[in-house]
Design a protein around this motif. Structure first.
Motif, PDB file in Angstrom:
ATOM      1  N   ASN A 287       0.818  -1.221   0.000  1.00 38.05           N
ATOM      2  CA  ASN A 287       0.000   0.000   0.000  1.00 38.05           C
ATOM      3  C   ASN A 287       0.847   1.266   0.000  1.00 38.05           C
ATOM      4  N   ASP A 288       2.005   1.193   0.679  1.00 37.04           N
ATOM      5  CA  ASP A 288       2.893   2.367   0.715  1.00 37.04           C
ATOM      6  C   ASP A 288       3.433   2.669  -0.671  1.00 37.04           C
ATOM      7  N   LEU A 289       3.766   1.605  -1.411  1.00 39.69           N
ATOM      8  CA  LEU A 289       4.289   1.804  -2.774  1.00 39.69           C
ATOM      9  C   LEU A 289       3.196   2.329  -3.699  1.00 39.69           C
ATOM     10  N   VAL A 290       1.958   1.919  -3.445  1.00 40.76           N
ATOM     11  CA  VAL A 290       0.830   2.430  -4.243  1.00 40.76           C
ATOM     12  C   VAL A 290       0.648   3.923  -3.971  1.00 40.76           C
ATOM     13  N   ASP A 291       0.747   4.314  -2.689  1.00 43.28           N
ATOM     14  CA  ASP A 291       0.653   5.746  -2.345  1.00 43.28           C
ATOM     15  C   ASP A 291       1.800   6.537  -2.969  1.00 43.28           C
ATOM     16  N   PHE A 292       2.938   5.871  -3.147  1.00 43.78           N
ATOM     17  CA  PHE A 292       4.118   6.523  -3.728  1.00 43.78           C
ATOM     18  C   PHE A 292       3.899   6.834  -5.213  1.00 43.78           C
ATOM     19  N   GLY A 293       3.050   6.036  -5.876  1.00 45.98           N
ATOM     20  CA  GLY A 293       2.777   6.296  -7.300  1.00 45.98           C
ATOM     21  C   GLY A 293       2.902   5.082  -8.192  1.00 45.98           C
ATOM     22  N   MET A 294       3.149   3.900  -7.595  1.00 43.88           N
ATOM     23  CA  MET A 294       3.169   2.676  -8.406  1.00 43.88           C
ATOM     24  C   MET A 294       1.720   2.162  -8.488  1.00 43.88           C
ATOM     25  N   ILE A 295       1.344   1.541  -9.617  1.00 41.91           N
ATOM     26  CA  ILE A 295      -0.043   1.062  -9.732  1.00 41.91           C
ATOM     27  C   ILE A 295      -0.170  -0.270  -8.975  1.00 41.91           C
ATOM     28  N   PRO A 296      -1.341  -0.545  -8.378  1.00 45.81           N
ATOM     29  CA  PRO A 296      -1.504  -1.743  -7.540  1.00 45.81           C
ATOM     30  C   PRO A 296      -1.176  -3.047  -8.271  1.00 45.81           C
ATOM     31  N   GLU A 297      -1.536  -3.127  -9.579  1.00 49.17           N
ATOM     32  CA  GLU A 297      -1.278  -4.367 -10.329  1.00 49.17           C
ATOM     33  C   GLU A 297       0.223  -4.629 -10.448  1.00 49.17           C
ATOM     34  N   PHE A 298       1.002  -3.547 -10.584  1.00 50.89           N
ATOM     35  CA  PHE A 298       2.464  -3.698 -10.721  1.00 50.89           C
ATOM     36  C   PHE A 298       3.081  -4.148  -9.395  1.00 50.89           C
ATOM     37  N   VAL A 299       2.692  -3.499  -8.321  1.00 55.37           N
ATOM     38  CA  VAL A 299       3.238  -3.837  -6.993  1.00 55.37           C
ATOM     39  C   VAL A 299       2.849  -5.263  -6.612  1.00 55.37           C
ATOM     40  N   GLY A 300       1.620  -5.673  -6.976  1.00 50.18           N
ATOM     41  CA  GLY A 300       1.146  -7.014  -6.628  1.00 50.18           C
ATOM     42  C   GLY A 300       1.958  -8.129  -7.259  1.00 50.18           C
ATOM     43  N   ARG A 301       2.649  -7.821  -8.364  1.00 49.94           N
ATOM     44  CA  ARG A 301       3.455  -8.845  -9.044  1.00 49.94           C
ATOM     45  C   ARG A 301       4.855  -8.965  -8.435  1.00 49.94           C
ATOM     46  N   PHE A 302       5.140  -8.192  -7.393  1.00 51.39           N
ATOM     47  CA  PHE A 302       6.425  -8.287  -6.675  1.00 51.39           C
ATOM     48  C   PHE A 302       6.144  -8.629  -5.212  1.00 51.39           C
ATOM     49  N   PRO A 303       5.944  -9.932  -4.929  1.00 49.17           N
ATOM     50  CA  PRO A 303       5.524 -10.316  -3.567  1.00 49.17           C
ATOM     51  C   PRO A 303       6.600 -10.081  -2.502  1.00 49.17           C
ATOM     52  N   VAL A 304       7.875 -10.050  -2.900  1.00 47.27           N
ATOM     53  CA  VAL A 304       8.950  -9.894  -1.910  1.00 47.27           C
ATOM     54  C   VAL A 304       9.487  -8.469  -1.983  1.00 47.27           C
ATOM     55  N   ILE A 305       9.397  -7.740  -0.858  1.00 45.24           N
ATOM     56  CA  ILE A 305       9.966  -6.389  -0.789  1.00 45.24           C
ATOM     57  C   ILE A 305      11.161  -6.434   0.153  1.00 45.24           C
ATOM     58  N   VAL A 306      12.355  -6.142  -0.384  1.00 51.06           N
ATOM     59  CA  VAL A 306      13.591  -6.196   0.400  1.00 51.06           C
ATOM     60  C   VAL A 306      14.115  -4.777   0.557  1.00 51.06           C
ATOM     61  N   ALA A 307      14.533  -4.410   1.770  1.00 51.32           N
ATOM     62  CA  ALA A 307      15.071  -3.075   2.006  1.00 51.32           C
ATOM     63  C   ALA A 307      16.574  -3.159   2.253  1.00 51.32           C
ATOM     64  N   THR A 308      17.350  -2.345   1.526  1.00 53.18           N
ATOM     65  CA  THR A 308      18.777  -2.246   1.839  1.00 53.18           C
ATOM     66  C   THR A 308      18.942  -1.158   2.891  1.00 53.18           C
ATOM     67  N   LYS A 309      19.891  -1.353   3.781  1.00 55.13           N
ATOM     68  CA  LYS A 309      20.085  -0.422   4.898  1.00 55.13           C
ATOM     69  C   LYS A 309      20.916   0.775   4.450  1.00 55.13           C
ATOM     70  N   GLY A 310      20.591   1.935   5.015  1.00 51.66           N
ATOM     71  CA  GLY A 310      21.480   3.078   4.851  1.00 51.66           C
ATOM     72  C   GLY A 310      22.779   2.785   5.590  1.00 51.66           C
ATOM     73  N   LEU A 311      23.891   3.242   5.054  1.00 53.86           N
ATOM     74  CA  LEU A 311      25.189   2.867   5.622  1.00 53.86           C
ATOM     75  C   LEU A 311      25.606   3.835   6.727  1.00 53.86           C
ATOM     76  N   ASP A 312      26.079   3.280   7.861  1.00 59.42           N
ATOM     77  CA  ASP A 312      26.591   4.142   8.926  1.00 59.42           C
ATOM     78  C   ASP A 312      28.104   4.311   8.776  1.00 59.42           C
ATOM     79  N   VAL A 313      28.737   5.003   9.748  1.00 62.42           N
ATOM     80  CA  VAL A 313      30.164   5.344   9.625  1.00 62.42           C
ATOM     81  C   VAL A 313      31.032   4.092   9.562  1.00 62.42           C
TER      82      VAL A 313
END
Length: 451
Positions: A287-313
């Motif tokens: 739902n967050d990606l849909v609010d961002f501007g991706m269409i629901p049908e497109f997001v639904g075809r990517f069942p796995v959402i992986v987040a890369t971490k921001g890098l610390d020092v």
């Protein structure tokens, strides 16, 4: 290292089974991760690729079983036919195969994370590690069919070329669509003009990502309706999307921290903080990606959402020194061409990492900072034959003075640091980099000749 071992295993697997890869020769998720860790710091994402391997192996095993079942004759001459059946061996599978194999669907992966956190590098490294053809496509140059720009089918044509123009091999590859957050729906009134490079591209990608037989023109770019087409089945092609999705953390923050007044109030989070941002990205839902501007049908075809971490020092310090092609190793190689040694102190590395962290551009910021610090040094050193070492510490990184050049053959890093601890600032045989001095030295011989 591990990369060479994995590559050697894959070459061996290729020689023994030219068309099908057996599950026993596959690198495990842990092995893939170890190979990635040699180049990519702070990110772990290997299970999806391993499962894609397994799906292909299971399908090969199932096909071999079906072929064997078809070859068994019904009319009593089983003994005569046995040698032929032996020729058709099933793909090796370490576990007993069930009688009815269920079909395993593919799990497309969406990778989100801040800029400079290693999304593209992760996939480039993965392409070296695995035997499946992998192509990295850019979403920014794609447009809807019929408009100027690359058609979506061009991604599949690149994969076809990458697989050595082998359709079978192409149909089990991996496609990574980079910068996929740039094809979000544009705001404003949609009725004025069609969103051909945003929403239109998402529509065009739907059938390709889901799995369908796609007609791919053999001569991409040329609108030739009578041209030859390749028919590529995308059912077993693993699709991965990646993008920075800048601003997504605000959408997730709005959803998670709804109560802002009263007893259940949540304090406003520091969204610029990489750790806070990483936690939000970990909690991203479709739902967050849909609010961002991706269409629901497109997001639904990517069942796995992986987040890369921001890098610390500490991550940035590791990136500077540990990977096989780390930034410090690259600069050492550059100086080594001029027979000059390059030494950076631990505090100097820490200062570079802190500066990059404050700028917020991730690992990409490291190169711009180091390049600015060493620009004059790289300009001066090649024309000074008596310089044998360049010394960079935290004082030079902060800009309080220039990097130090050792000209005395007896001067070493240890000796120089010992003299600094004793409180000596001006050391003989160790001079700061200066462009003016270099110009004087260069012009003197010319003037003498002219005279």
């Amino acid at each position: 290292g591990e990369v060479q071992e994995v590559e050697a295993e894959e070459r061996h697997a290729d020689q023994s089974t030219p068309k099908s890869s057996s599950i026993t020769s596959l690198p495990t998720p842990r092995e893939i991760c170890r190979g990635l860790d040699e180049y990519v710091i702070g990110q772990r994402s290997s299970v999806g690729v391993y499962n894609h391997y397994k799906r292909i192996s299971m399908m090969d095993a199932q096909r071999a079983r079906e072929a064997m079942a078809e070859r068994v004759p019904e009319d009593g001459d089983l003994l005569e036919k046995l040698p032929e059946i032996d020729e058709l061996e099933p793909v090796e599978w370490p576990l007993p195969m069930p009688d009815e194999m269920c079909e395993v669907d593919k799990s497309n992966i969406m990778i989100i994370g801040p800029t400079g956190s290693g999304k593209t590098l992760l996939l480039k490294t993965l392409a070296r590690l695995i035997d499946v053809p992998l192509v990295i496509a850019d979403a920014t140059c794609l447009t809807q069919a019929g408009y100027v720009g690359e058609d979506v089918e061009s991604i599949l044509f690149k994969l076809y070329l990458e697989s050595g123009q082998d359709i079978e091999r192409c149909q089990r590859g991996i496609v990574y669509i980079d910068e996929s957050d740039k094809i979000r729906k544009s705001g404003g009134n949609v009725s004025i003009s069609r969103d051909v490079s945003g929403e239109g591209v998402q529509h065009a990608l739907l059938k390709i990502v889901e799995g369908n037989v796609i007609n791919v023109p053999k001569e991409p770019g040329r609108k030739n309706p009578r041209g030859d087409f390749l028919q590529i089945d995308t059912t077993n092609i693993l699709f991965m999307c990646g993008g920075a999705f800048s601003g997504l953390e605000k959408i997730i923050n709005k959803r998670m921290d709804t109560a802002s007044i009263g007893f259940g109030a949540q304090m406003k989070k520091e969204l610029d903080n990489h750790k806070v941002q990483g936690k939000y990205f970990d909690n991203a839902i479709p739902n967050d990606l849909v609010d961002f501007g991706m269409i629901p049908e497109f997001v639904g075809r990517f069942p796995v959402i992986v987040a890369t971490k921001g890098l610390d020092v500490s991550d940035l310090m590791e990136i500077l020194t540990e990977p096989k092609n780390s930034l410090m190793k690259q600069y050492k190689s550059l100086f080594a061409i001029d027979n000059v040694d390059f030494h950076v102190t631990q505090k100097g590395l820490e200062e570079i990492a802190k500066t990059a962290h404050q700028r917020g551009t991730g690992a990409r910021g490291l190169r711009s900072i180091t390049e600015n610090i060493l620009m004059e040094t790289l300009f001066v050193v090649p024309s000074l034959p008596n310089v044998h070492t360049v010394y960079l510490d935290d004082t030079a990184v902060r800009g309080e003075r220039k990097p130090i050049m050792f000209t005395d053959p007896d001067m070493t890093v240890e000796k120089y640091e010992a003299l600094l601890q004793e409180g000596e600032m001006d050391v003989d045989g160790a001079t700061p980099v200066s462009v003016e001095n270099d110009e004087v030295e260069d012009t003197d011989p010319v003037e003498e000749e002219a005279a």
